[in-house]
Design a protein around this motif. Structure first.
Motif, PDB file in Angstrom:
ATOM      1  N   UNK A 168     -15.932 -18.673  27.901  1.00 58.24           N
ATOM      2  CA  UNK A 168     -16.973 -19.713  27.922  1.00 58.24           C
ATOM      3  C   UNK A 168     -16.409 -21.064  27.487  1.00 58.24           C
ATOM      4  N   UNK A 169     -15.469 -21.043  26.540  1.00 59.64           N
ATOM      5  CA  UNK A 169     -14.871 -22.313  26.098  1.00 59.64           C
ATOM      6  C   UNK A 169     -14.276 -23.059  27.302  1.00 59.64           C
ATOM      7  N   UNK A 170     -13.476 -22.366  28.081  1.00 61.60           N
ATOM      8  CA  UNK A 170     -12.875 -23.007  29.261  1.00 61.60           C
ATOM      9  C   UNK A 170     -13.928 -23.425  30.270  1.00 61.60           C
ATOM     10  N   UNK A 171     -14.905 -22.567  30.445  1.00 60.59           N
ATOM     11  CA  UNK A 171     -15.977 -22.842  31.411  1.00 60.59           C
ATOM     12  C   UNK A 171     -16.703 -24.147  31.066  1.00 60.59           C
ATOM     13  N   UNK A 172     -17.005 -24.322  29.773  1.00 59.11           N
ATOM     14  CA  UNK A 172     -17.746 -25.524  29.361  1.00 59.11           C
ATOM     15  C   UNK A 172     -16.846 -26.756  29.239  1.00 59.11           C
ATOM     16  N   UNK A 173     -15.555 -26.540  29.081  1.00 60.61           N
ATOM     17  CA  UNK A 173     -14.643 -27.682  28.937  1.00 60.61           C
ATOM     18  C   UNK A 173     -14.184 -28.248  30.281  1.00 60.61           C
ATOM     19  N   UNK A 194     -18.808 -21.163  14.686  1.00 60.76           N
ATOM     20  CA  UNK A 194     -18.031 -20.324  13.773  1.00 60.76           C
ATOM     21  C   UNK A 194     -16.676 -20.969  13.492  1.00 60.76           C
ATOM     22  N   UNK A 195     -16.293 -21.059  12.228  1.00 62.17           N
ATOM     23  CA  UNK A 195     -15.017 -21.714  11.914  1.00 62.17           C
ATOM     24  C   UNK A 195     -13.828 -21.104  12.656  1.00 62.17           C
ATOM     25  N   UNK A 196     -13.839 -19.790  12.845  1.00 57.36           N
ATOM     26  CA  UNK A 196     -12.699 -19.150  13.521  1.00 57.36           C
ATOM     27  C   UNK A 196     -12.621 -19.550  15.000  1.00 57.36           C
ATOM     28  N   UNK A 197     -13.758 -19.919  15.578  1.00 59.63           N
ATOM     29  CA  UNK A 197     -13.752 -20.414  16.957  1.00 59.63           C
ATOM     30  C   UNK A 197     -12.973 -21.729  17.011  1.00 59.63           C
ATOM     31  N   UNK A 198     -13.269 -22.610  16.046  1.00 62.29           N
ATOM     32  CA  UNK A 198     -12.588 -23.908  16.019  1.00 62.29           C
ATOM     33  C   UNK A 198     -11.086 -23.717  15.855  1.00 62.29           C
ATOM     34  N   UNK A 199     -10.700 -22.759  15.025  1.00 63.18           N
ATOM     35  CA  UNK A 199      -9.274 -22.552  14.752  1.00 63.18           C
ATOM     36  C   UNK A 199      -8.550 -21.907  15.932  1.00 63.18           C
ATOM     37  N   UNK A 200      -9.163 -20.874  16.481  1.00 60.63           N
ATOM     38  CA  UNK A 200      -8.424 -20.046  17.439  1.00 60.63           C
ATOM     39  C   UNK A 200      -8.702 -20.371  18.895  1.00 60.63           C
ATOM     40  N   UNK A 201      -9.873 -20.915  19.180  1.00 61.91           N
ATOM     41  CA  UNK A 201     -10.275 -21.046  20.591  1.00 61.91           C
ATOM     42  C   UNK A 201     -10.294 -22.493  21.061  1.00 61.91           C
ATOM     43  N   UNK A 202     -10.829 -23.378  20.235  1.00 65.56           N
ATOM     44  CA  UNK A 202     -11.066 -24.753  20.689  1.00 65.56           C
ATOM     45  C   UNK A 202      -9.804 -25.606  20.647  1.00 65.56           C
ATOM     46  N   UNK A 203      -8.776 -25.125  21.313  1.00 70.69           N
ATOM     47  CA  UNK A 203      -7.553 -25.923  21.456  1.00 70.69           C
ATOM     48  C   UNK A 203      -7.566 -26.489  22.882  1.00 70.69           C
ATOM     49  N   UNK A 204      -6.990 -27.662  23.081  1.00 73.39           N
ATOM     50  CA  UNK A 204      -7.064 -28.282  24.407  1.00 73.39           C
ATOM     51  C   UNK A 204      -6.607 -27.327  25.516  1.00 73.39           C
ATOM     52  N   UNK A 205      -7.307 -27.396  26.636  1.00 69.20           N
ATOM     53  CA  UNK A 205      -6.953 -26.532  27.768  1.00 69.20           C
ATOM     54  C   UNK A 205      -5.628 -27.007  28.365  1.00 69.20           C
ATOM     55  N   UNK A 206      -4.653 -26.129  28.385  1.00 72.87           N
ATOM     56  CA  UNK A 206      -3.352 -26.448  29.008  1.00 72.87           C
ATOM     57  C   UNK A 206      -2.868 -25.215  29.744  1.00 72.87           C
TER      58      UNK A 206
END
Ligand SMILES: N[C@@H](CCC(=O)N[C@@H](CS)C(=O)NCC(=O)O)C(=O)O
Length: 206
Positions: A168-173, A194-206
């Protein structure tokens, strides 16, 4: 200590990193895959003959397949939190993990790979549109499933929400047209808090 091999921009590695951060499991991570290589070295192939990431080592256990790693981590470290003790309750979310891999991952990859990893000259616009249409139809099923509960796992955020939230992160980004799916939007707003989402998932799409 656990060792995890995998580059942080991989959707499958993100699932595993989310779990270890959510559960505060001490671990070391080794960059592997993509530009980091390593996955074709004989030593790596001896651990994972598929030459893919993620890969986990915990003592004598060497494990590949992101969903299997996620289940293992949650069973070992997440009893009562990410891992529902009751098998029936656990199954509610668990099925979405394999559903995401076997249904959503293919069309998602068509969109992601072409939009994020290709140049405008090499991009296959038809594949992007095919993938976007297919993902939209699949995510409508997720939206429907979320009509009567806040999480795919039920009343509580658990393991079963993690893989779909990584996609979903990629889908919305990504800069694409998305269908109006209010339950999916509301669920995504909840999980991304969730804090762990920010740490582990919300990194720029590359
Ligand atoms: N079904 C596998 C798929 C693993 C997979 O395809 N990983 C990709 C990254 S998302 C990979 O290793 N690609 C090759 C590379 O990064 O070198 C899983 O869920 O672990």
């Amino acid at each position: 200590m656990l060792t995890i091999w995998g580059r942080t921009n991989s959707v499958n590695v993100k699932k595993v990193l989310w779990a270890v951060h959510e559960l505060e499991v001490p671990h070391e991570r080794i960059d592997a895959g993509g530009a980091f290589g390593l996955v074709n070295d004989a030593e790596y192939r001896a651990m994972n003959p598929n030459g893919l990431v993620p890969l986990l080592k915990d003592g004598d256990l060497v494990l590949w397949e992101s969903n299997a790693i996620l289940r293992y981590l949650c069973a070992k470290f997440g009893a009562g939190s990410l891992w529902a003790e009751d098998p029936a309750e656990r199954a509610i979310g668990d099925k979405w993990m394999d559903w995401a891999t076997s249904n959503l991952a293919g069309p998602y990859r068509d969109v992601f790979w072409n939009l994020v990893r290709m140049t405008p000259e090499t991009r296959d616009d038809a594949a992007v549109e095919r993938g976007r249409t297919a993902c939209s139809a699949l995510l409508a099923r997720v939206d429907q499933a979320l009509a009567d509960k806040p999480y795919l796992s039920g009343e509580t955020f658990r393991m079963g929400d993690i893989p779909l939230a990584c996609f979903a992160y990629g889908w919305y980004e990504m800069p694409i047209e998305r269908p109006h799916l209010p339950n999916l939007d509301a669920w995504y707003a909840r999980v991304r808090e969730r804090p762990a989402f920010a740490t582990a998932v919300a990194v720029p799409l590359t």
